[in-house]
Motif scaffolding. Structure first.
Motif: not given
Length: 450
Positions: A129-145
């Motif tokens: 949960l922790a690793r997936g949450g941190y990675l998901g936050t990064a990927v989804l946030g960056g994809a806004i670009g």
């Protein structure tokens, strides 16, 4: 099942800690020892040291959690800083779209924290949960670009906040399993300091990157710190796997309110809920500073720039106080530290309500607010960690997240309404009353020393 980091990353981390003079080892904890931690909850909430110095608190795992908070919040703040100009300048949306996107995201994070709580009660799921949450936050946030429409931004931003909420109880439960009870304050202070430092560094990085590579590219690069955060939390989770015994048999993952209430969580959360009802969004603090500086003779651009700089000072103070406050928590207990945080906030709101447009006065008010949040947030996490056994900590941190998100939403909404209909001073006065109530509640609900 827990996730393992690459061997090279683990070796680098061990070399780093060896260079600092820290042993790369975990704090041995078993299920039986966990009940001893729960028994110490009363000591954690009462003045006096409890076996201070008996066990090292700053292990590589604790440092990994702090690093994860720093990197993740730096990436998150890059996205947050760029979102207004991206929506209005690139996608040609209005301020209303930004408000709807951010409002929906704020609502989702509380719900996702509540959902992530029972899942984090299972030690075998925390790492994923922790690793997936941190990675998901990064990927989804960056994809806004990569987006070309406002609805795409809304979906990705909301998904990023959901991932952020789901991971939080797992991160906090991991940290409790990595640190000894006598070091909870310092451990959670380090995590909060990392978060506040990320909030300071992120906007500064955004300002540099947008001037060098542009808006879209800056949003894409915001994912990079988040990847570092995922690596750091993976290393921490690997240490936690050795620190906590695996549960015996199959476990039902549910929010057990009866056990949480029996453990005293309701009593713990009462002053926290009152505090959060007075903890208004920092954007309102920035708006107040901007208005006062503008009214004092500066043009709007200069006033905005100076207000943001003062806010950066707020984050720097919050980071420093989180570390110092954590050490204080371990010496005198979390409740006095929490009460001090509420008292300092009252002073900050009084200065902001007074309406001085002199920048040093505003800097003092923001420093007071940074001190208040640094003390209070560290104490809140320590209170929950000390009140509950390991098998309930995930749910406890999930409920804490709901209380924080709900209180923050209500406080900001009501203060904003009072600001618009009556005056800013009335709004800050309203928030100060809630802070005073939380101070009183923290005193009343304090447990007697044993």
């Amino acid at each position: 099942m827990t996730m393992s980091a690459p061997a090279s990353a683990s070796g680098a981390a061990n070399c780093f800690w060896s260079a600092l003079g820290h042993e790369s080892r975990s704090v041995p904890q078993t299920v039986e020892h966990d009940h001893q931690i729960s028994a110490l909850a009363g000591d954690l909430t009462a003045p006096g040291e409890v076996g201070a110095g008996s066990v090292r608190w700053l292990t590589p795992g604790v440092g990994g959690v702090g690093a994860a908070s720093f990197f993740s919040d730096a990436g998150h703040e890059i996205t947050t800083a760029m979102l207004p100009s991206f929506l209005t300048g690139t996608l040609h949306a209005g301020a209303g779209a930004l408000g709807l996107i951010e409002g929906a995201s704020d609502a989702l994070i509380g719900v996702s924290k509540l959902a992530g709580g029972p899942l984090a009660d299972d030690p075998s799921m925390r790492a994923r949960l922790a690793r997936g949450g941190y990675l998901g936050t990064a990927v989804l946030g960056g994809a806004i670009g990569l987006t070309v429409a406002v609805w795409q931004v809304a979906i990705l931003r909301a998904g990023s906040w959901v991932a952020r909420g789901l991971r939080s109880p797992s991160r906090d439960a991991l940290l409790a399993s990595l640190a000894p009870p006598t070091g909870y304050g310092k451990a959670y202070g380090l995590e909060r300091a990392g978060d506040n430092l990320g909030a300071l560094v992120g906007p500064l990085l955004a300002a540099v990157l947008v001037a060098v590579v542009g808006v879209r590219e800056t949003l894409l690069l915001a994912a990079v710190p988040g990847v570092f955060a995922a690596v750091a939390i993976t290393l921490a989770a690997r240490e936690a796997r050795r620190a906590v015994a695996a549960p015996v048999g199959r476990r039902r993952l549910r929010l057990n309110l009866t056990e949480l209430r029996a453990a005293g969580l309701a009593r713990t959360l009462v002053p926290v809920a009152l505090f959060e009802c007075g903890n208004i969004a920092t954007t309102l603090l920035i708006l107040r500073a901007t208005d006062l500086l503008h009214a004092n003779g500066r043009d709007l651009t200069a006033a905005t720039s100076l207000a943001i700089l003062i806010y950066a000072g707020h984050n720097a103070v919050a980071a420093a106080v989180s570390l110092a406050g954590g050490a204080l928590v371990d010496r005198v207990g979390p409740r006095p530290v929490f009460a001090a945080g509420a008292a300092v906030y009252i002073a900050a709101y009084a200065v902001l309500a007074a309406g001085s447009g002199v920048w040093p006065v505003l800097a003092v008010a923001f420093a007071l607010a940074g001190t208040g949040i640094g003390l209070a947030e560290t104490a809140e996490s320590t209170l929950v960690a000390g009140a509950l056994p390991d098998r309930l900590r995930g749910s406890g941190f999930g409920l804490l997240g709901v209380v924080q998100a709900g209180g923050d939403f209500v406080s900001s909404a009501v203060v904003g309404l009072l600001w618009a209909t009556i005056s800013p001073a009335v709004g800050f006065g309203y928030a100060a009353v809630w802070m005073a109530a939380s101070l009183v509640a923290a005193t009343i609900t304090a447990r007697p020393a044993r």
